[in-house]
Motif scaffolding. Structure first.
Motif, PDB file in Angstrom:
ATOM      1  N   ALA A 155      24.216 -22.840 -42.704  1.00  0.00           N
ATOM      2  CA  ALA A 155      23.933 -24.136 -43.384  1.00  0.00           C
ATOM      3  C   ALA A 155      24.289 -25.335 -42.939  1.00  0.00           C
ATOM      4  O   ALA A 155      23.238 -26.564 -42.465  1.00  0.00           O
ATOM      5  N   VAL A 156      25.560 -25.032 -42.812  1.00  0.00           N
ATOM      6  CA  VAL A 156      25.950 -26.767 -42.200  1.00  0.00           C
ATOM      7  C   VAL A 156      25.446 -26.869 -40.436  1.00  0.00           C
ATOM      8  O   VAL A 156      25.142 -28.150 -39.974  1.00  0.00           O
ATOM      9  N   ILE A 157      25.376 -25.781 -40.087  1.00  0.00           N
ATOM     10  CA  ILE A 157      24.894 -24.936 -37.957  1.00  0.00           C
ATOM     11  C   ILE A 157      23.054 -26.218 -38.329  1.00  0.00           C
ATOM     12  O   ILE A 157      23.219 -26.905 -37.656  1.00  0.00           O
ATOM     13  N   VAL A 158      22.868 -25.456 -39.727  1.00  0.00           N
ATOM     14  CA  VAL A 158      21.175 -26.192 -39.407  1.00  0.00           C
ATOM     15  C   VAL A 158      21.339 -27.305 -39.816  1.00  0.00           C
ATOM     16  O   VAL A 158      20.606 -28.171 -38.809  1.00  0.00           O
ATOM     17  N   VAL A 159      22.251 -28.103 -40.443  1.00  0.00           N
ATOM     18  CA  VAL A 159      21.650 -29.667 -41.197  1.00  0.00           C
ATOM     19  C   VAL A 159      22.250 -30.449 -39.738  1.00  0.00           C
ATOM     20  O   VAL A 159      21.854 -31.306 -39.213  1.00  0.00           O
ATOM     21  N   ALA A 160      22.964 -29.500 -38.916  1.00  0.00           N
ATOM     22  CA  ALA A 160      23.522 -30.771 -37.836  1.00  0.00           C
ATOM     23  C   ALA A 160      23.145 -30.766 -36.730  1.00  0.00           C
ATOM     24  O   ALA A 160      22.256 -31.285 -35.714  1.00  0.00           O
ATOM     25  N   VAL A 161      22.309 -29.011 -35.992  1.00  0.00           N
ATOM     26  CA  VAL A 161      21.352 -29.388 -35.697  1.00  0.00           C
ATOM     27  C   VAL A 161      19.987 -30.381 -36.028  1.00  0.00           C
ATOM     28  O   VAL A 161      19.535 -31.654 -35.099  1.00  0.00           O
ATOM     29  N   MET A 162      19.536 -30.835 -37.164  1.00  0.00           N
ATOM     30  CA  MET A 162      18.677 -31.622 -37.227  1.00  0.00           C
ATOM     31  C   MET A 162      18.418 -33.010 -37.239  1.00  0.00           C
ATOM     32  O   MET A 162      17.897 -33.699 -36.916  1.00  0.00           O
ATOM     33  N   ALA A 163      20.081 -33.206 -37.482  1.00  0.00           N
ATOM     34  CA  ALA A 163      21.202 -34.565 -37.768  1.00  0.00           C
ATOM     35  C   ALA A 163      20.515 -34.800 -36.066  1.00  0.00           C
ATOM     36  O   ALA A 163      20.565 -35.926 -35.972  1.00  0.00           O
ATOM     37  N   GLY A 164      21.189 -34.528 -35.157  1.00  0.00           N
ATOM     38  CA  GLY A 164      21.340 -33.450 -34.045  1.00  0.00           C
ATOM     39  C   GLY A 164      20.083 -34.598 -32.779  1.00  0.00           C
ATOM     40  O   GLY A 164      20.031 -34.955 -32.654  1.00  0.00           O
ATOM     41  N   LEU A 165      18.935 -33.993 -33.927  1.00  0.00           N
ATOM     42  CA  LEU A 165      17.341 -34.201 -32.972  1.00  0.00           C
ATOM     43  C   LEU A 165      16.839 -35.033 -33.422  1.00  0.00           C
ATOM     44  O   LEU A 165      16.298 -36.074 -32.698  1.00  0.00           O
ATOM     45  N   SER A 166      17.224 -35.499 -34.756  1.00  0.00           N
ATOM     46  CA  SER A 166      16.333 -37.276 -35.100  1.00  0.00           C
ATOM     47  C   SER A 166      17.585 -37.936 -34.368  1.00  0.00           C
ATOM     48  O   SER A 166      16.853 -38.593 -33.976  1.00  0.00           O
ATOM     49  N   GLY A 167      19.068 -37.549 -34.037  1.00  0.00           N
ATOM     50  CA  GLY A 167      19.105 -38.588 -33.709  1.00  0.00           C
ATOM     51  C   GLY A 167      19.217 -38.838 -32.127  1.00  0.00           C
ATOM     52  O   GLY A 167      19.375 -39.566 -31.422  1.00  0.00           O
ATOM     53  N   ILE A 168      18.975 -37.542 -31.645  1.00  0.00           N
ATOM     54  CA  ILE A 168      18.264 -37.753 -30.221  1.00  0.00           C
ATOM     55  C   ILE A 168      17.306 -38.419 -30.044  1.00  0.00           C
ATOM     56  O   ILE A 168      16.135 -39.673 -28.824  1.00  0.00           O
ATOM     57  N   LEU A 169      16.009 -38.032 -31.242  1.00  0.00           N
ATOM     58  CA  LEU A 169      14.394 -39.004 -31.092  1.00  0.00           C
ATOM     59  C   LEU A 169      15.070 -40.273 -31.167  1.00  0.00           C
ATOM     60  O   LEU A 169      14.365 -41.362 -30.280  1.00  0.00           O
ATOM     61  N   PHE A 170      15.051 -40.776 -31.718  1.00  0.00           N
ATOM     62  CA  PHE A 170      16.069 -42.824 -32.167  1.00  0.00           C
ATOM     63  C   PHE A 170      16.696 -42.415 -30.812  1.00  0.00           C
ATOM     64  O   PHE A 170      16.236 -44.051 -30.756  1.00  0.00           O
ATOM     65  N   TRP A 171      17.492 -41.832 -30.257  1.00  0.00           N
ATOM     66  CA  TRP A 171      18.177 -42.704 -29.095  1.00  0.00           C
ATOM     67  C   TRP A 171      17.199 -42.976 -27.893  1.00  0.00           C
ATOM     68  O   TRP A 171      17.281 -43.854 -27.543  1.00  0.00           O
ATOM     69  N   ALA A 172      16.153 -41.637 -28.023  1.00  0.00           N
ATOM     70  CA  ALA A 172      15.424 -41.790 -26.802  1.00  0.00           C
ATOM     71  C   ALA A 172      13.682 -43.470 -27.237  1.00  0.00           C
ATOM     72  O   ALA A 172      13.746 -43.704 -26.139  1.00  0.00           O
TER      73      ALA A 172
END
Length: 106
Positions: free
Chosen positions: A39-56
């Motif tokens: 669960a921690v890994i999946v939530v971290a990946v989802m948060a990371g992908l969201s962060g990458i989208l906002f950064w882009a």
């Protein structure tokens, strides 16, 4: 395998002071580790992908898709993260109720 012989041997060992433990009871902490880690890994990946989208979007907003599309994708990532956390809570409740031990009755 002769069950009567084994039960007799266990009885004799028990009278001699030997105690038998349910190994599954000792492993209860291990049952919690895998669901929490996943669960921690999946939530971290989802948060990371969201962060990458906002950064882009922040780096090059003129070349990015419309803002509503960005929020739609981030919303989907958020829904996955929330779903994983809800599934984790349900799994922890199941483990707490001893659902693995219920299988022994059948």
């Amino acid at each position: 395998m002769d069950s009567d012989t084994i039960l007799t041997q266990m009885s004799e060992l028990g009278r001699g002071g030997t105690t038998f433990q349910n190994k599954q009871v000792q492993d209860i902490r291990v049952r919690y580790i895998a669901p929490v880690v996943i669960a921690v890994i999946v939530v971290a990946v989802m948060a990371g992908l969201s962060g990458i989208l906002f950064w882009a979007y922040h780096i090059a907003p003129e070349e990015a898709p419309p803002l509503w599309f960005l929020w739609l994708i981030v919303g989907m990532f958020t829904a996955v993260g929330v779903g994983v956390i809800l599934a984790l809570m349900q799994r922890i409740r199941e483990i707490g109720k001893g659902e693995i031990d219920d299988a022994k009755r059948y």
